[in-house]
Scaffold this active site. Structure first.
Site, PDB file in Angstrom:
ATOM      1  N   GLY A   1       0.840  -1.196   0.000  1.00 35.81           N
ATOM      2  CA  GLY A   1       0.000   0.000   0.000  1.00 35.81           C
ATOM      3  C   GLY A   1       0.881   1.255   0.000  1.00 35.81           C
ATOM      4  O   GLY A   1       1.811   1.359   0.796  1.00 35.81           O
TER       5      GLY A   1
ATOM      6  N   ALA B   1      15.651  10.515  -1.447  1.00 36.98           N
ATOM      7  CA  ALA B   1      16.801  10.423  -0.533  1.00 36.98           C
ATOM      8  C   ALA B   1      17.750   9.298  -0.949  1.00 36.98           C
ATOM      9  O   ALA B   1      18.980   9.460  -0.897  1.00 36.98           O
ATOM     10  CB  ALA B   1      16.299  10.189   0.888  1.00 36.98           C
TER      11      ALA B   1
ATOM     12  N   ARG C   1       1.009  -5.443  -6.533  1.00 36.51           N
ATOM     13  CA  ARG C   1       1.144  -6.745  -5.871  1.00 36.51           C
ATOM     14  C   ARG C   1       1.647  -7.723  -6.934  1.00 36.51           C
ATOM     15  O   ARG C   1       1.384  -7.556  -8.112  1.00 36.51           O
ATOM     16  CB  ARG C   1      -0.203  -7.176  -5.300  1.00 36.51           C
TER      17      ARG C   1
ATOM     18  N   GLY D   1       5.756  -2.385   3.317  1.00 38.96           N
ATOM     19  CA  GLY D   1       5.341  -2.918   4.614  1.00 38.96           C
ATOM     20  C   GLY D   1       5.896  -4.319   4.840  1.00 38.96           C
ATOM     21  O   GLY D   1       6.803  -4.768   4.132  1.00 38.96           O
ATOM     22  N   ASP D   2       5.279  -5.029   5.790  1.00 46.16           N
ATOM     23  CA  ASP D   2       5.848  -6.332   6.164  1.00 46.16           C
ATOM     24  C   ASP D   2       5.759  -7.340   5.019  1.00 46.16           C
ATOM     25  O   ASP D   2       6.622  -8.197   4.860  1.00 46.16           O
ATOM     26  CB  ASP D   2       5.218  -6.869   7.458  1.00 46.16           C
TER      27      ASP D   2
ATOM     28  N   THR E   1       4.242   2.560   5.245  1.00 51.45           N
ATOM     29  CA  THR E   1       2.821   2.199   5.312  1.00 51.45           C
ATOM     30  C   THR E   1       2.171   3.139   6.322  1.00 51.45           C
ATOM     31  O   THR E   1       2.786   3.533   7.304  1.00 51.45           O
ATOM     32  CB  THR E   1       2.600   0.742   5.779  1.00 51.45           C
TER      33      THR E   1
ATOM     34  N   ASP F   1      -0.098   2.351   8.294  1.00 48.44           N
ATOM     35  CA  ASP F   1      -0.615   1.581   9.441  1.00 48.44           C
ATOM     36  C   ASP F   1       0.244   1.667  10.693  1.00 48.44           C
ATOM     37  O   ASP F   1      -0.248   1.406  11.790  1.00 48.44           O
ATOM     38  CB  ASP F   1      -0.727   0.100   9.067  1.00 48.44           C
TER      39      ASP F   1
ATOM     40  N   ASP G   1       2.380  -0.506  11.626  1.00 48.76           N
ATOM     41  CA  ASP G   1       2.215  -1.852  12.223  1.00 48.76           C
ATOM     42  C   ASP G   1       3.470  -2.701  12.095  1.00 48.76           C
ATOM     43  O   ASP G   1       3.407  -3.920  11.986  1.00 48.76           O
ATOM     44  CB  ASP G   1       1.046  -2.591  11.535  1.00 48.76           C
TER      45      ASP G   1
ATOM     46  N   ARG H   1      -5.707  -1.575   8.784  1.00 45.11           N
ATOM     47  CA  ARG H   1      -5.716  -3.017   8.534  1.00 45.11           C
ATOM     48  C   ARG H   1      -6.063  -3.756   9.826  1.00 45.11           C
ATOM     49  O   ARG H   1      -7.222  -3.812  10.193  1.00 45.11           O
ATOM     50  CB  ARG H   1      -4.397  -3.524   7.957  1.00 45.11           C
TER      51      ARG H   1
HETATM   52  O1  F6P Z   1      -1.684  -1.209   4.595  1.00 46.21           O
HETATM   53  C1  F6P Z   1      -2.166   0.049   4.246  1.00 46.21           C
HETATM   54  C2  F6P Z   1      -3.646  -0.037   3.982  1.00 46.21           C
HETATM   55  O2  F6P Z   1      -4.123   1.227   3.644  1.00 46.21           O
HETATM   56  C3  F6P Z   1      -4.461  -0.566   5.150  1.00 46.21           C
HETATM   57  O3  F6P Z   1      -4.652   0.403   6.158  1.00 46.21           O
HETATM   58  C4  F6P Z   1      -5.725  -0.963   4.435  1.00 46.21           C
HETATM   59  O4  F6P Z   1      -6.474  -1.925   5.158  1.00 46.21           O
HETATM   60  C5  F6P Z   1      -5.151  -1.583   3.150  1.00 46.21           C
HETATM   61  O5  F6P Z   1      -3.911  -0.932   2.900  1.00 46.21           O
HETATM   62  C6  F6P Z   1      -6.043  -1.400   1.945  1.00 46.21           C
HETATM   63  O6  F6P Z   1      -5.431  -2.161   0.902  1.00 46.21           O
HETATM   64  P1  F6P Z   1      -5.798  -1.844  -0.651  1.00 46.21           P
HETATM   65  O7  F6P Z   1      -5.148  -0.540  -1.000  1.00 46.21           O
HETATM   66  O8  F6P Z   1      -5.188  -3.012  -1.387  1.00 46.21           O
HETATM   67  O9  F6P Z   1      -7.296  -1.763  -0.741  1.00 46.21           O
END
Ligand code: F6P
Length: 327
Positions: free
Chosen positions: A14, A25, A75, A105-106, A129, A131, A133, A175
């Site tokens: 995301g 940078a 993806r 992200g992870d 990200t 999140d 997280d 998420r």
């Molecule tokens: O991981 C970032 C995020 O925005 C989450 O907060 C959210 O649940 C998810 O991506 C949405 O994923 P997509 O952009 O694939 O709909």
């Protein structure tokens, strides 16, 4: 690990505000150290397809303040296969790219680590990200900007809520963690905050709303994390309150992907710049499989494995502050 003469940079997962600043940078630090840099479009899928562009210090002018990522993100199911990763490796070697910096992200780090272990290919990660997280850092890139974006929107919703004496359920992203919900809930003065880390149940919610009404509050804001565990989505929560507290006029607002956009905050621009320098200079020192992050306000590195497996903990002190603020 051989000498590094060219570094690839990519964004994956995301998108988040600050990713362009981080790309900038990385490119500028490569230029500073007089090594080449290539942008990899569309994350791992673009890597497999050899979708690269040479970047120099001037290529990244005027983007520090731009949301999103000009290298795009995508993806890639192909990258989950050994054949796909082999194609990616061959494409990088053909382009004479000796190491990569992945911003994501992870999920991104999981793929990057597997790739690095399979091919002995140097990799550094920058946590990008909204999140927040990811273990090993107090902040992920874009989180600060998202908090400010959401607080501003909730302030606007509060204007109309108070004009009509309404209760609003506002769903925010994150998420399966409640960092965004908890922080914007406190920051925007929400009457209730529902987060996955703390499922207090529907009875407590009704009780809290009753108390708000009895204390003379004519309108209320309830912030709901999208991963919340009450078992009801925000529309079902509206119906539930309509049924049990008919005196409330209830509305719902799902903020969605606007939380991922916008010009990055100063914090995120500076954070991105600091992490880009650290990521490139770590590679030049022969390091690999590390994630750059912020720990006690210092830029630090954490093994990718630990960042992937770790849990980002909700701030219990902030939950207590939130409880007190809703007195
Ligand atoms: O991981 C970032 C995020 O925005 C989450 O907060 C959210 O649940 C998810 O991506 C949405 O994923 P997509 O952009 O694939 O709909």
């Amino acid at each position: 690990m051989g000498e590094i003469k060219k570094i690839g940079v990519m964004t994956s997962g995301g998108d988040s505000p600050g990713m362009n600043a981080a790309i900038r940078a990385v490119v500028r630090t490569c230029a500073y150290h007089k090594i080449a840099c290539a942008g990899i479009y569309r994350g791992f899928q673009g890597m497999i397809e050899g979708d690269f562009i040479d970047l120099d210090a001037r290529s990244v002018k005027g983007i520090i303040n731009k949301g999103g990522t000009f290298l795009k993100s995508a993806r890639s199911t192909d990258f989950m296969t050994k054949e796909g990763r082999q194609k990616a490796y061959d494409a990088l070697k053909a382009a004479e790219i000796d190491a990569i910096v992945t911003i994501g992200g992870d999920g991104t780090f999981t793929g990057a680590l597997k790739f690095s272990q399979e091919f002995g290919f140097p990799v550094m990660g920058i946590p990008g990200t909204i999140d927040n997280d990811i273990a090993g850092t107090s902040h992920t890139l874009g989180y600060d900007t998202a908090l400010n974006t959401v607080v501003e929107v909730i302030d606007k919703i509060r204007d109309t809520a108070s004009s009509h004496n309404r209760l609003f359920f506002i769903e925010v992203m994150g998420r399966d963690v409640g960092h965004i919900a908890l922080n914007v809930g406190v920051g925007a003065g929400a009457e209730e905050i529902l987060i996955p880390e703390e499922n207090l149940g529907l009875d407590r919610l009704l009780e809290s709303l009753r108390r708000s009404k009895e204390s003379g509050k004519s309108s209320s804001i309830v912030v709901v994390a999208e991963g919340d565990k009450t078992g009801k989505n925000v529309f079902e929560l509206k119906d539930y309150v309509n049924e049990h507290l008919p005196e409330y006029d209830v509305r719902v607002s799902v903020l969605g992907h606007m939380q991922r956009g916008g010009s990055p905050s100063c914090f995120d621009r500076v954070f991105a710049s600091r992490m880009g320098v650290k990521a490139v200079e770590s590679l030049l020192k022969g390091k690999s499989n590390l994630m750059v992050g912020l720990l006690n306000d210092k830029i630090a590195v954490t093994p990718l494995e630990k960042a992937i497996k770790g849990q980002s903990k909700i701030n219990k002190e902030l939950i207590r502050v939130s409880d007190i603020m809703t007195t």
